[in-house]
Design a protein around this motif. Sequence first.
Motif, PDB file in Angstrom:
ATOM      1  N   VAL A 158       0.851  -1.189   0.000  1.00 49.05           N
ATOM      2  CA  VAL A 158       0.000   0.000   0.000  1.00 49.05           C
ATOM      3  C   VAL A 158       0.886   1.238   0.000  1.00 49.05           C
ATOM      4  O   VAL A 158       1.661   1.451   0.943  1.00 49.05           O
ATOM      5  N   PRO A 159       0.820   2.087  -1.033  1.00 51.02           N
ATOM      6  CA  PRO A 159       1.691   3.266  -1.082  1.00 51.02           C
ATOM      7  C   PRO A 159       1.311   4.295  -0.025  1.00 51.02           C
ATOM      8  O   PRO A 159       0.136   4.441   0.329  1.00 51.02           O
ATOM      9  N   LEU A 160       2.313   5.002   0.471  1.00 49.00           N
ATOM     10  CA  LEU A 160       2.102   6.036   1.480  1.00 49.00           C
ATOM     11  C   LEU A 160       2.874   7.288   1.085  1.00 49.00           C
ATOM     12  O   LEU A 160       3.954   7.204   0.496  1.00 49.00           O
ATOM     13  N   GLN A 161       2.312   8.437   1.432  1.00 49.90           N
ATOM     14  CA  GLN A 161       3.029   9.684   1.225  1.00 49.90           C
ATOM     15  C   GLN A 161       2.816  10.574   2.442  1.00 49.90           C
ATOM     16  O   GLN A 161       1.778  10.502   3.110  1.00 49.90           O
ATOM     17  N   PRO A 162       3.819  11.401   2.775  1.00 55.58           N
ATOM     18  CA  PRO A 162       3.689  12.242   3.973  1.00 55.58           C
ATOM     19  C   PRO A 162       2.632  13.321   3.786  1.00 55.58           C
ATOM     20  O   PRO A 162       2.426  13.833   2.681  1.00 55.58           O
TER      21      PRO A 162
ATOM     22  N   GLY B 256       2.001  16.605   6.024  1.00 54.17           N
ATOM     23  CA  GLY B 256       2.432  17.356   7.191  1.00 54.17           C
ATOM     24  C   GLY B 256       3.526  16.606   7.932  1.00 54.17           C
ATOM     25  O   GLY B 256       4.167  15.694   7.403  1.00 54.17           O
ATOM     26  N   ASP B 257       3.736  16.986   9.194  1.00 59.98           N
ATOM     27  CA  ASP B 257       4.820  16.402   9.975  1.00 59.98           C
ATOM     28  C   ASP B 257       4.407  15.159  10.753  1.00 59.98           C
ATOM     29  O   ASP B 257       5.272  14.405  11.209  1.00 59.98           O
ATOM     30  N   ASP B 258       3.110  14.947  10.919  1.00 62.02           N
ATOM     31  CA  ASP B 258       2.690  13.875  11.820  1.00 62.02           C
ATOM     32  C   ASP B 258       1.646  12.950  11.206  1.00 62.02           C
ATOM     33  O   ASP B 258       0.848  12.342  11.923  1.00 62.02           O
ATOM     34  N   ALA B 259       1.635  12.830   9.879  1.00 62.31           N
ATOM     35  CA  ALA B 259       0.641  11.959   9.256  1.00 62.31           C
ATOM     36  C   ALA B 259       1.154  11.425   7.923  1.00 62.31           C
ATOM     37  O   ALA B 259       2.011  12.029   7.264  1.00 62.31           O
ATOM     38  N   LEU B 260       0.636  10.265   7.553  1.00 58.77           N
ATOM     39  CA  LEU B 260       0.832   9.682   6.236  1.00 58.77           C
ATOM     40  C   LEU B 260      -0.543   9.465   5.625  1.00 58.77           C
ATOM     41  O   LEU B 260      -1.531   9.315   6.339  1.00 58.77           O
ATOM     42  N   ARG B 261      -0.600   9.450   4.302  1.00 57.68           N
ATOM     43  CA  ARG B 261      -1.872   9.225   3.628  1.00 57.68           C
ATOM     44  C   ARG B 261      -1.691   8.208   2.512  1.00 57.68           C
ATOM     45  O   ARG B 261      -0.654   8.178   1.841  1.00 57.68           O
ATOM     46  N   VAL B 262      -2.717   7.368   2.325  1.00 57.99           N
ATOM     47  CA  VAL B 262      -2.750   6.470   1.175  1.00 57.99           C
ATOM     48  C   VAL B 262      -3.247   7.294  -0.011  1.00 57.99           C
ATOM     49  O   VAL B 262      -4.391   7.750  -0.008  1.00 57.99           O
ATOM     50  N   PRO B 263      -2.414   7.548  -1.031  1.00 57.56           N
ATOM     51  CA  PRO B 263      -2.851   8.403  -2.136  1.00 57.56           C
ATOM     52  C   PRO B 263      -3.887   7.688  -2.999  1.00 57.56           C
ATOM     53  O   PRO B 263      -4.044   6.465  -2.940  1.00 57.56           O
ATOM     54  N   GLY B 264      -4.593   8.469  -3.815  1.00 54.23           N
ATOM     55  CA  GLY B 264      -5.474   7.848  -4.790  1.00 54.23           C
ATOM     56  C   GLY B 264      -6.881   8.384  -4.788  1.00 54.23           C
ATOM     57  O   GLY B 264      -7.301   9.122  -3.890  1.00 54.23           O
TER      58      GLY B 264
ATOM     59  N   GLY C 268     -10.981   7.209  -5.218  1.00 50.84           N
ATOM     60  CA  GLY C 268     -11.933   6.109  -5.195  1.00 50.84           C
ATOM     61  C   GLY C 268     -12.052   5.463  -3.832  1.00 50.84           C
ATOM     62  O   GLY C 268     -11.678   6.041  -2.804  1.00 50.84           O
ATOM     63  N   SER C 269     -12.579   4.235  -3.809  1.00 56.39           N
ATOM     64  CA  SER C 269     -12.834   3.524  -2.558  1.00 56.39           C
ATOM     65  C   SER C 269     -11.551   2.978  -1.946  1.00 56.39           C
ATOM     66  O   SER C 269     -10.632   2.567  -2.649  1.00 56.39           O
ATOM     67  N   ILE C 270     -11.506   2.965  -0.628  1.00 60.85           N
ATOM     68  CA  ILE C 270     -10.446   2.345   0.171  1.00 60.85           C
ATOM     69  C   ILE C 270      -9.092   3.011  -0.055  1.00 60.85           C
ATOM     70  O   ILE C 270      -8.044   2.426   0.242  1.00 60.85           O
ATOM     71  N   VAL C 271      -9.061   4.215  -0.596  1.00 60.22           N
ATOM     72  CA  VAL C 271      -7.823   4.982  -0.691  1.00 60.22           C
ATOM     73  C   VAL C 271      -8.103   6.369  -0.113  1.00 60.22           C
ATOM     74  O   VAL C 271      -9.244   6.729   0.166  1.00 60.22           O
ATOM     75  N   GLY C 272      -7.037   7.143   0.074  1.00 55.02           N
ATOM     76  CA  GLY C 272      -7.189   8.459   0.685  1.00 55.02           C
ATOM     77  C   GLY C 272      -7.201   8.416   2.201  1.00 55.02           C
ATOM     78  O   GLY C 272      -7.367   9.453   2.854  1.00 55.02           O
ATOM     79  N   GLU C 273      -7.004   7.237   2.793  1.00 57.75           N
ATOM     80  CA  GLU C 273      -7.091   7.113   4.246  1.00 57.75           C
ATOM     81  C   GLU C 273      -5.798   7.568   4.920  1.00 57.75           C
ATOM     82  O   GLU C 273      -4.722   7.548   4.328  1.00 57.75           O
ATOM     83  N   ARG C 274      -5.910   7.946   6.192  1.00 59.74           N
ATOM     84  CA  ARG C 274      -4.805   8.552   6.931  1.00 59.74           C
ATOM     85  C   ARG C 274      -4.200   7.596   7.952  1.00 59.74           C
ATOM     86  O   ARG C 274      -4.895   6.770   8.539  1.00 59.74           O
ATOM     87  N   LEU C 275      -2.905   7.763   8.190  1.00 56.36           N
ATOM     88  CA  LEU C 275      -2.199   7.139   9.300  1.00 56.36           C
ATOM     89  C   LEU C 275      -1.564   8.258  10.112  1.00 56.36           C
ATOM     90  O   LEU C 275      -0.841   9.097   9.566  1.00 56.36           O
ATOM     91  N   ARG C 276      -1.839   8.291  11.396  1.00 63.20           N
ATOM     92  CA  ARG C 276      -1.283   9.333  12.263  1.00 63.20           C
ATOM     93  C   ARG C 276      -0.008   8.830  12.924  1.00 63.20           C
ATOM     94  O   ARG C 276       0.060   7.696  13.402  1.00 63.20           O
TER      95      ARG C 276
END
Length: 570
Positions: free
Chosen positions: A526-530, A532-540, A542-550
């Motif tokens: 699953v690709p991730l991109q930063p 800000g300083d305290d989060a990652l996001r799944v780019p894309g 549609g469904s099941i993408v765009g979600e955040r990791l703190r």
Amino acid sequence: MSWYRYCLLLLCLLPALAWADEPLLQVQQKLRPEFQSLAGSRKVPGLSIALVVDGRARWVESFGYADRNLRRPLRNDSRHNLGDLSKIFVAALAARLAAAGKVDLAVPLTRYLPDLRIAGGDTAAVNLTRLLTHHAGLPANQLAGMYYEAGTAAGVASLPPQALYFAQPPGSVYAYSNIGLELAAQALAAAGAASYAQLLQDQVLTPLGLVQTGFAPREDDAQGHRKGKPIAPPVLAREQAALGLRGSIADLARLAEQLTAPVPQLDLSSLLQPYNRDSLLDLDYRNGLAFSLFADRRPQVGTLARLSSLYPGARGRIDIALDQRTAVIVLANGADAGDAVDETIDALLDAWLQAAHAIAPREAKAGLPVRAEWPAAARPDSAARYYSSAAGLVALTPDGDDFDVRVLGLRFSAERRDDGWFRLHLRLLGVPLDLGPLRRVLVAPAVVAQQRVLIVWAARRSYLIGSAWQPPPLPAAVQALAGSYRLLNPDSLTTELGIARLQLELDDGVLSASYPLDIPLLRTRVPLQPEGDDALRVPGIGSIVGERLRLERADGRTRLHYSGYVFERE
């Protein structure tokens, strides 16, 4: 009328009545033995079916067991876990309240929930229509604590604040969301000045006489099964409105009578009307307030409405052929019954359409046409290096006019056709394999609504499956996140999926997350991109993408927070 004349009239009508039931008898004689032999097995402990035509239930029957261990028979009034089919009832309540003037589906949701705040965008852009059609842009789920055992408290309150953020721009594209459906139920409760359960009872269940539909589990319910064994205690859903109803096949048949009747008791036609014609990124996909809508591959059938359910220990699906006013419903109380449910509902609908309307059954293994149409909103594009999709990272490498595809740990070759589409071949040990499912799908890079995307063609329809992604430069602090992370708060879902760790990997400048899949040869990336300083996001898109990791960094520890789960760096 004299008794003699009455008997004479009845004798005259008998042949016509027999002829009217002849299609049903043909269907039952053909399929009942198949359903009887299917039910009671390890994969399909119990099976309930319904055929509803022109507002009348023509065939409702249950086979097999409600509890396979106890050999307790499954009955038509046995309640199943409806799972995603619960969404029909949310939409039905919305339609009822809208007809009564108690709610406006098009106004900002803040009219009914004035304190609502959704991070990362304009909360005022969210309304009930967008929530009910999965176009509000919210994440799919808050996975931690999503399911819990009866008799225990849910681990996380419904709709925790960290689940309320925009994964997609509202109104832009279909993005399935149980969070959105639960939020819609809360808005309906506020508008109706009562609990969702009470409004549903008063506005939908009682008027239709649905006496076997509710939220609380009962001892005589159809038990969910996993690998042939009953799941005990029963599994409940935290998002009750979106996933948590229990109902019988008899009750679902009564509801389907309203959806197929020429003059229904309750007008629920809005559930079957397309609401996303203006969403170019949806391509050929259309959906109503509850159902997906699409053209059947047989032109004489017309539009089909469909809703499928996947719930722990249960599977279900309802299809409605709108032009023929015919609904078919199949429920099964087994986690492994998904294929059987799909095959059963296809067989039942095809048999009825053939017997009653002389429409030939669908070709189960229909090949590809010589030329497949392109959706009007799309134009061909060159292949991007990477695409982000619900299946994770898709990597494309040009090979002359063709290209090489890598996804889920598998490698495919994509062979260009004259119509601009590409046909896929699985490559195993360097050898191209022409597997059955791949013979019926095509893919292509395209531009839609000024977005570079990857689209798929299947069964005369085109869908978005991924969007082009350019990995951004990664700061050293982000690169240092690569490593193994241990799950600190496992629950029944992660235990079932076998997820105890999350691996962040850095490869060729791409940061990705991977976790095990209980399927041989497959590997997630699953690709991730930063962000800000305290989060990652799944780019894309549609469904099941765009979600955040703190990200949490404290006391020399690094933790990742995703969908309620907490992973700590090892």
